[in-house]
Every structure is written in structure tokens, then in C-alpha cells.
Motif scaffolding. Structure first.
Motif: not given
Length: 385
Positions: A27, A29-30, A143, A147, A180, A182-183, A186
Motif C-alpha cells: 500500500l 498512500p498518496q 483510487q 473511497r 485499508w 483508500l482515498e 492512494d
């Protein structure tokens, strides 16, 4: 997009390939901050209404645990009458039809482009998903709006239990190990055979799935044998001039097996033949279009176009790759093979990497133009207008 860019956060490409690629999930993030969906939701639905586009609609009734799968093309009315929740629209190969989607794939150029299969985009209402499953290939899940909760489990294969009463593959022995939400921006990488389950959290959930080609050994053997046999004369036959008497007419002797093995091995061990077949095979487009009736351009047309500073664009559905081969470069475009002098290595590498090809990319205009013209007239390259 810079060639040095990769959506891997603080990881280098070398670290990702050594520690995660085809080994374990990751994973980030961002990974793509400020990401913009390559296509709007209503345009994606419109694409699913087109005859040529491969699409699916999955609706899950949580109360009865019933799953309904419908294949496109869809009528516009279908999307006006969707339930509020628990639906997912899946559209394959959006990069084939939408230039912005094709550009989205460029962010993953740290993996050889011939390995990329397509960009699938899923759009879901709240609670929408396709159930816990696994794929036989790697996938990057990005993503891009809304979300989605992702669960990741263990390793599964064709022997793993699955529900027999659903039109989609759903694992019954599902035990997620990590979870998780995800936004937008991500990214989740999932290796082959690792179970995963995505569930939309809220409305307008859009996920881009970058999938990779992983031909089965069975398909590779069938394709290679077809490629080799298409050029073989019917006069090439099994022969046994040193045949010896044997007491049992039904017996297949070890010598006969050795002879058959030798016949087959001579083709498998021809590395030049394997190299040409492999290059052709991995550049065959995902969807083979019928040869359209198009305007045929002349060398003068092409030269005029390029000398004016205009670009050539790569067909979004075309595949380009190359191999160094002695004093030659083998260029593979849409399943065809072209032989170019080694001196044009930089030019070849450029057209296999760039979606926009400008005059400044040409290494030697007189040598390049006939080759480019053939690609234009075949439809692998096209003029912007």
C-alpha cells in the motif's frame, strides 16, 4: 510525465522490484497526489453503451447474497434505473478508447510496456464490489475518486473453494489479513494469486486497475507451435532410416521417442525463432480491429507533415516493443516484425516509449520515413488531425 517518475512513494524502482513485485502486496498512500480521473463517470457509462467496448455490470443483493452479472453494451436506461447501492460497473481497456487513459498508464512505465495488458476502470455505488477473488496477474489499484475499502488475504489458486452459485468468482474460504480504506491518490499493489476484496465506501467510487499480461504456458506453447509450423514444408516428415527389427509391432521404442524429442527440440532451441515469435506475440493488440478502409498516404505527404513541425501520435490500442539482435534492431508493432539497422537504436527506443513522435525524434529522416509511413498506413501511428 517524466521518465524518472514512478508512483512508488519513497521506494526506488529497484527496491519495489526486488522486495514486492510478484512477492507481496504493498500500500502506498498518496502515490498519485492530486490524481484526476482519466474519464468522467458519465463518460465511462457512455463508453459501456458502445458495441465495441467490453463492459460488465455487477449488482449484489446483500440480504439474499445474490450476485447478478450482465455484460454490455448497455442501454442508457440501465444506468438511470440502477439501485442506489451495491452495484459496480467494470469497463475494460479504457486506454484503448480514451487518450487520457492511455497517458495514465505511462505512470507505470517502470514495468516493461509489453507486460501491460490494459487499464480497467470500475465505478461503484456505496457498498459496490465484485467479492473476494484473486487474479493470475499483477495489478495496481489506484483510487481516483471516492473511497474504497480493500481487504487483502492469503494466496489462492484454481483449487481454492469458491461459490458455485454466482456468475463471478467469489472465494468462500475468505480470511482477510489486512484492511485499508483508500482515498483518491492512494495505490495498492497486489501480486498474482493474492486474494483481495474491494468495497466502495460512499458514492462515486472510481478505481483504476492497471493489469498485466501473463500468458499461460499452454497458450505460449500453442502460439509458438503455430508460429513455427506455419512456415514448415509438408515434405519435412518423421523419418527412421536406422529402424531395427522388433518382436512386438505395437511397441514404441525408446529410439522413436528420442527421434520425436529431437524433432521438437530443434525448434524450441532456435532462440532467434523464439525471440521473433515472442516479440510478435506480446505486441498483438488486446482487441484486433478489422482492417479499416483508410486513406493511404505517400512519402511526400508524411514529409510535408513532419517538416511543418507536426507530430505523429501512437494509436492508443497499438503495442510497440523492440529487441537488440546482432547488427539489427527488431521492432515489433501490433504483432508485426520490422528489421532496422542498429544505428537506429535511439530512434526505435524513442518511438516505442513516446506516444507523441516529433520531427526532432528522427535520427535519419531518409531512412526513417518509409518505416514511419508504413506504420501510418497500417494505423499504428496517425496524424493529430
Amino acid at each position: 510525465m517524466s521518465n524518472n517518475f514512478s508512483p512508488l512513494g519513497d521506494l526506488s524502482v529497484e527496491e519495489f522490484l526486488a522486495e514486492y513485485w510478484q512477492k507481496k502486496p504493498l500500500l502506498i498512500p498518496q502515490a498519485l497526489p492530486g490524481v484526476v480521473p482519466p474519464i468522467a463517470a458519465d463518460e465511462l457509462a457512455g463508453l459501456a453503451c458502445e458495441e465495441q467496448v467490453e463492459s460488465r455490470l455487477i449488482i449484489h443483493d446483500g440480504s439474499s447474497e445474490h450476485w447478478d452479472l450482465t455484460h454490455g453494451p448497455f442501454a442508457e436506461e440501465t444506468f438511470r434505473t440502477l439501485p442506489e447501492n451495491h452495484w459496480t460497473l467494470l469497463v475494460q481497456a479504457v486506454d484503448f478508447w480514451v487518450p487520457e487513459a492511455a497517458k495514465f498508464l505511462d505512470q507505470f512505465s517502470f514495468i516493461p510496456s509489453w507486460r501491460v495488458d490494459d487499464l480497467m476502470i470500475s465505478l461503484s455505488g456505496d457498498g459496490g464490489g465484485v467479492g473476494p477473488h484473486f487474479d493470475n496477474y499483477d495489478v495496481f489499484l489506484v483510487q481516483v475518486s471516492g473511497r474504497r475499502q480493500w481487504e487483502v488475504g492469503g494466496v489462492y489458486d484454481g483449487r481454492s473453494p469458491r461459490r458455485p452459485d454466482t456468475p463471478v468468482m467469489i472465494l468462500t474460504d475468505w480470511k482477510p489479513k489486512e484492511r485499508w480504506i483508500l482515498e483518491p491518490g492512494d495505490l495498492l499493489y497486489v501480486p498474482p494469486k493474492v486474494g483481495h476484496n474491494g468495497i466502495a465506501v460512499g458514492k462515486d467510487c472510481m478505481t483504476c486497475s492497471v493489469g498485466f499480461r501473463a500468458p499461460s504456458h499452454g497458450d505460449m506453447l500453442k502460439e509458438f507451435s503455430h508460429f513455427v509450423s506455419s512456415d514448415l514444408s509438408e515434405e519435412l516428415r518423421y523419418a527412421d532410416p536406422d529402424l531395427k527389427p522388433q518382436p512386438h509391432p505395437g511397441r514404441i521404442s525408446p529410439e522413436a521417442i528420442n527421434q520425436a524429442h529431437q524433432i521438437l527440440r530443434q525448434y524450441i532451441e532456435d532462440k532467434d525463432k523464439v525471440a521473433e515469435w515472442f516479440g510478435r506475440s506480446v505486441t498483438i493488440p488486446k482487441y484486433q480491429e478489422e482492417e479499416p478502409t483508410r486513406e493511404m498516404y505517400s512519402l511526400k505527404d508524411l514529409q510535408t507533415h513532419l517538416s511543418g513541425g507536426e507530430a505523429l501520435l501512437r494509436n492508443e490500442g497499438s503495442r510497440f516493443a523492440f529487441q537488440e539482435h546482432g547488427e539489427e534492431i527488431l521492432v515489433f508493432v501490433d504483432g508485426r516484425c520490422f528489421r532496422r539497422p542498429r544505428s537506429q537504436a535511439d530512434f526505435v527506443a524513442s518511438i516505442c516509449a513516446q506516444r507523441v513522435i516529433r520531427f526532432t525524434h528522427l535520427s535519419n529522416t531518409k531512412e526513417d520515413l518509409p518505416f514511419l509511413l508504413e506504420l501510418v498506413n497500417h494505423g499504428s501511428l496517425y496524424f493529430p488531425d
